[in-house]
Design a protein around this motif. Structure first.
Motif, PDB file in Angstrom:
ATOM      1  N   TRP A   1      11.593 -16.577 -20.630  1.00 25.12           N
ATOM      2  CA  TRP A   1      11.380 -15.259 -21.244  1.00 25.12           C
ATOM      3  C   TRP A   1      10.332 -15.335 -22.345  1.00 25.12           C
ATOM      4  N   LEU A   2      10.462 -16.320 -23.210  1.00 23.89           N
ATOM      5  CA  LEU A   2       9.519 -16.467 -24.316  1.00 23.89           C
ATOM      6  C   LEU A   2       8.109 -16.763 -23.808  1.00 23.89           C
ATOM      7  N   GLU A   3       8.008 -17.615 -22.800  1.00 25.19           N
ATOM      8  CA  GLU A   3       6.693 -17.933 -22.232  1.00 25.19           C
ATOM      9  C   GLU A   3       6.043 -16.689 -21.636  1.00 25.19           C
ATOM     10  N   ALA A   4       6.835 -15.875 -20.946  1.00 24.80           N
ATOM     11  CA  ALA A   4       6.294 -14.659 -20.337  1.00 24.80           C
ATOM     12  C   ALA A   4       5.774 -13.699 -21.401  1.00 24.80           C
ATOM     13  N   GLU A   5       6.509 -13.543 -22.495  1.00 21.88           N
ATOM     14  CA  GLU A   5       6.074 -12.645 -23.559  1.00 21.88           C
ATOM     15  C   GLU A   5       4.829 -13.172 -24.274  1.00 21.88           C
ATOM     16  N   LEU A   6       4.755 -14.478 -24.455  1.00 25.05           N
ATOM     17  CA  LEU A   6       3.573 -15.072 -25.079  1.00 25.05           C
ATOM     18  C   LEU A   6       2.332 -14.912 -24.203  1.00 25.05           C
ATOM     19  N   GLN A   7       2.548 -14.831 -22.911  1.00 26.68           N
ATOM     20  CA  GLN A   7       1.420 -14.698 -21.985  1.00 26.68           C
ATOM     21  C   GLN A   7       0.989 -13.256 -21.787  1.00 26.68           C
ATOM     22  N   ARG A   8       1.951 -12.328 -21.720  1.00 31.30           N
ATOM     23  CA  ARG A   8       1.569 -10.962 -21.330  1.00 31.30           C
ATOM     24  C   ARG A   8       2.421  -9.847 -21.941  1.00 31.30           C
TER      25      ARG A   8
ATOM     26  N   THR B   1      -7.359 -17.338 -37.225  1.00 32.88           N
ATOM     27  CA  THR B   1      -6.643 -18.122 -36.207  1.00 32.88           C
ATOM     28  C   THR B   1      -5.289 -18.580 -36.719  1.00 32.88           C
ATOM     29  N   GLU B   2      -5.245 -19.025 -37.959  1.00 28.58           N
ATOM     30  CA  GLU B   2      -3.976 -19.466 -38.547  1.00 28.58           C
ATOM     31  C   GLU B   2      -2.986 -18.309 -38.629  1.00 28.58           C
ATOM     32  N   LEU B   3      -3.497 -17.109 -38.932  1.00 26.07           N
ATOM     33  CA  LEU B   3      -2.618 -15.943 -39.034  1.00 26.07           C
ATOM     34  C   LEU B   3      -2.033 -15.585 -37.667  1.00 26.07           C
TER      35      LEU B   3
ATOM     36  N   ALA C   1      -0.093 -22.658 -29.782  1.00 21.41           N
ATOM     37  CA  ALA C   1      -1.406 -23.056 -30.293  1.00 21.41           C
ATOM     38  C   ALA C   1      -2.522 -22.578 -29.370  1.00 21.41           C
ATOM     39  N   LYS C   2      -2.314 -22.731 -28.068  1.00 23.68           N
ATOM     40  CA  LYS C   2      -3.317 -22.307 -27.081  1.00 23.68           C
ATOM     41  C   LYS C   2      -3.530 -20.803 -27.122  1.00 23.68           C
ATOM     42  N   ARG C   3      -2.445 -20.059 -27.138  1.00 29.28           N
ATOM     43  CA  ARG C   3      -2.557 -18.600 -27.145  1.00 29.28           C
ATOM     44  C   ARG C   3      -3.166 -18.098 -28.458  1.00 29.28           C
ATOM     45  N   ALA C   4      -2.870 -18.771 -29.555  1.00 30.64           N
ATOM     46  CA  ALA C   4      -3.444 -18.364 -30.837  1.00 30.64           C
ATOM     47  C   ALA C   4      -4.961 -18.474 -30.807  1.00 30.64           C
TER      48      ALA C   4
ATOM     49  N   LEU D   1      -6.279 -15.645 -28.428  1.00 29.36           N
ATOM     50  CA  LEU D   1      -6.113 -14.275 -28.925  1.00 29.36           C
ATOM     51  C   LEU D   1      -6.923 -14.014 -30.184  1.00 29.36           C
ATOM     52  N   ALA D   2      -7.141 -15.046 -30.995  1.00 25.89           N
ATOM     53  CA  ALA D   2      -7.956 -14.862 -32.200  1.00 25.89           C
ATOM     54  C   ALA D   2      -9.399 -14.528 -31.840  1.00 25.89           C
ATOM     55  N   ALA D   3      -9.823 -14.947 -30.646  1.00 22.29           N
ATOM     56  CA  ALA D   3     -11.201 -14.682 -30.203  1.00 22.29           C
ATOM     57  C   ALA D   3     -11.296 -13.500 -29.239  1.00 22.29           C
ATOM     58  N   ALA D   4     -10.175 -12.886 -28.915  1.00 23.44           N
ATOM     59  CA  ALA D   4     -10.145 -11.827 -27.897  1.00 23.44           C
ATOM     60  C   ALA D   4     -10.361 -10.449 -28.502  1.00 23.44           C
TER      61      ALA D   4
END
Length: 213
Positions: A45-52, A134-136, A175-178, A181-184
């Motif tokens: 569940w957490l992985e799905a929310e972090l992705q989409r 990015t840290e935020l 870390a990967k998603r941060a 998303l910081a660059a998106a």
């Protein structure tokens, strides 16, 4: 380690008085319906929310909110709040945002006199504490996962060691998603969190509940 980094830890501390502990964001519905039964289910569940999930759009908006002026802050804040289908979650976002802005004022940071929900208030806290974008974003994602695991401890047969194992295991994805998303551009992203939205809408229908969302 810089002072701003240490201050950032304060933003994701369980001791931060914004009431995050009282919300499950639909997790309570999923558990009561037998859709989340163990640690493996919670992790999926957490992985799905972090992705989409809608969380993604909020996190991607933080770098812009970090430098936005009042008019843009209000506009983006309204847009993010409109993405939350459930009235309970919108109330959660408003309450947590108001609590954080009140805390910043009490600590002497003099935030703008605006009524903002949680993501925008979090960005203003990052601005006050001189935290990088990015840290935020990373802290926002980490804090959301930690709050969900705190709720899962009270709802799922999930012990504290398993919760810590899940938080540790999700660190590379956070870390990967941060970084992504910081660059998106949030206007070019989409939310596929239909299951989360439905669960949040159905929370008000529960006969008995521990959480406010």
């Amino acid at each position: 380690m810089t002072t701003s980094r240490l201050r950032l830890f304060q933003l994701i501390s369980p001791a931060l008085p914004v009431g995050a502990f009282s919300y499950s964001e639909g997790l309570e519905v999923l558990v009561q319906r037998g859709l989340l039964l163990d640690g493996a289910g919670v992790r999926a569940w957490l992985e799905a929310e972090l992705q989409r999930g809608t969380l993604v759009l909020e996190a991607a908006s933080l770098p812009g909110l970090l430098v936005a002026e009042a008019a843009e802050l209000r506009e983006r804040d309204s847009w993010l709040l409109a993405l939350r289908e459930a009235a309970e979650v919108r109330a959660q976002q408003r309450q947590m945002g108001a609590s954080l802005l009140g805390l910043l004022a009490d600590l002497g940071f003099n935030p703008p006199a605006l009524n903002l929900a949680w993501p925008a208030a979090f960005a203003l806290a990052g601005r006050a504490l001189e935290v990088g974008a990015t840290e935020l974003v990373e802290a926002y994602l980490y804090g959301w996962v930690a709050n969900q695991l705190s709720a899962a401890l009270r709802l799922v047969p999930l012990g504290p060691t398993e919760a810590q194992r899940l938080q540790l295991g999700l660190a590379p994805l956070i870390a990967k998603r941060a970084l992504e998303l910081a660059a998106a551009d949030p206007d070019q992203l989409w939310s596929g969190g239909v299951g989360a939205g439905l669960a949040q809408l159905r929370h008000v229908e529960l006969y008995s509940r521990l959480f406010r969302s």
